[in-house]
Write an enzyme that holds these catalytic residues in place. Sequence first.
Site, PDB file in Angstrom:
ATOM      1  N   HIS A 125      50.327 -18.408   4.829  1.00  0.00           N
ATOM      2  CA  HIS A 125      50.478 -19.707   4.157  1.00  0.00           C
ATOM      3  C   HIS A 125      49.754 -20.844   4.891  1.00  0.00           C
ATOM      4  O   HIS A 125      49.936 -22.006   4.536  1.00  0.00           O
ATOM      5  CB  HIS A 125      51.965 -20.076   3.970  1.00  0.00           C
ATOM      6  N   ASN A 143      54.487  -8.672   0.735  1.00  0.00           N
ATOM      7  CA  ASN A 143      55.736  -8.124   1.252  1.00  0.00           C
ATOM      8  C   ASN A 143      56.954  -8.522   0.424  1.00  0.00           C
ATOM      9  O   ASN A 143      58.010  -7.914   0.536  1.00  0.00           O
ATOM     10  CB  ASN A 143      55.941  -8.540   2.714  1.00  0.00           C
ATOM     11  N   HIS A 144      56.832  -9.551  -0.422  1.00  0.00           N
ATOM     12  CA  HIS A 144      57.974  -9.954  -1.251  1.00  0.00           C
ATOM     13  C   HIS A 144      57.947  -9.346  -2.655  1.00  0.00           C
ATOM     14  O   HIS A 144      58.681  -9.784  -3.532  1.00  0.00           O
ATOM     15  CB  HIS A 144      58.038 -11.484  -1.356  1.00  0.00           C
ATOM     16  N   ASN A 182      55.171 -15.453  -3.966  1.00  0.00           N
ATOM     17  CA  ASN A 182      56.226 -16.437  -3.698  1.00  0.00           C
ATOM     18  C   ASN A 182      56.548 -17.321  -4.901  1.00  0.00           C
ATOM     19  O   ASN A 182      57.128 -18.399  -4.740  1.00  0.00           O
ATOM     20  CB  ASN A 182      55.832 -17.338  -2.523  1.00  0.00           C
ATOM     21  N   ASP A 220      48.872 -17.846  -1.766  1.00  0.00           N
ATOM     22  CA  ASP A 220      50.256 -17.631  -2.209  1.00  0.00           C
ATOM     23  C   ASP A 220      50.847 -18.839  -2.946  1.00  0.00           C
ATOM     24  O   ASP A 220      51.018 -19.908  -2.360  1.00  0.00           O
ATOM     25  CB  ASP A 220      51.176 -17.307  -1.026  1.00  0.00           C
ATOM     26  N   HIS A 263      47.031  -8.770   2.633  1.00  0.00           N
ATOM     27  CA  HIS A 263      48.235  -9.553   2.875  1.00  0.00           C
ATOM     28  C   HIS A 263      48.803  -9.139   4.225  1.00  0.00           C
ATOM     29  O   HIS A 263      49.400  -8.065   4.350  1.00  0.00           O
ATOM     30  CB  HIS A 263      49.226  -9.264   1.745  1.00  0.00           C
TER      31      HIS A 263
HETATM   32 FE   LIG Z   1      53.925 -12.509   2.369  1.00  0.00          FE
HETATM   33 FE   LIG Z   2      53.558 -15.569   0.946  1.00  0.00          FE
END
Ligand SMILES: [Fe+2]
Ligand SMILES: [Fe+2]
Length: 258
Positions: free
Chosen positions: A177, A68-69, A42, A10, A150
């Site tokens: 992360h 998820n983002h 991210n 990420d 993920h």
């Molecule tokens: Fe994530």
């Molecule tokens: Fe992330």
Amino acid sequence: MLLNILAVGDVVGEGGQDILARRLMELREETGAHFVVVNGENASGVGITPAQARRMLDAGADVITLGNHTWNRIQIGDFLDKEPRILRPANYAGRVPGRGMGIYPCKGFRIAVLNLMGRVELNPNLDSPFKGANRLLREEGYDLAVVDFHAEATSEKGAMGWYLDGKVQALWGTHTHVPTADCQILPKGTGFVTDLGMTGPSRSVLGIRPEHSINLFLGGLPRRYEEAEGPCKLNACLFTIDTDKKRCTAVRRADIQE
Ligand SMILES: [Fe+2]
Ligand SMILES: [Fe+2]
């Protein structure tokens, strides 16, 4: 032949994008990577804009995966439909833009890249990533397959690795992360690591300023997370694939620390 696939964790914020832009080409060369997949969820802290995605592709990413983002920068929606080199998790339950699997040419082979997202402690509304993987891998038109899973739970990532063992050549986890020290080749030939880690500020809590994270745990008012400052790292793993046997023959960490 032996095909090297580099997977990058990420990319967080400006610092993460910057180290990627400065060092990815050099890492490609050093590792002999033929194909590079970068998780970009991210780039904006949370989410990614079309400009940030283009910058990552220019930096040397062949494919960008998300997580998820994905929808935090909603302007990425149209871009996901237009640009085949960026994927979002395949198992979103609703009707959302983009795609979760792509097939890309590399050295005469067709590499399928799958982006899946876990449900445990992350998003229980998703379709099953296990059933989704099964369905997608039944599609034809590819020679090799790799997966960015993920997910939050190490158990869900491990289970997915073993579930897809022999069906894909490499599977790596993203999202936490934090890099894990369990690079391994599973019995049927899938290269696996639980989590790649992240690309961004080293002196941070998962990329953000420690005081912002501490504030949250002390019960402070929620506030916008800001990216930490200081030196950055690039977390990555290199998977070597024997294209005749369709097995991973080596997997190792390929991190950069500045
Ligand atoms: Fe994530
Ligand atoms: Fe992330």
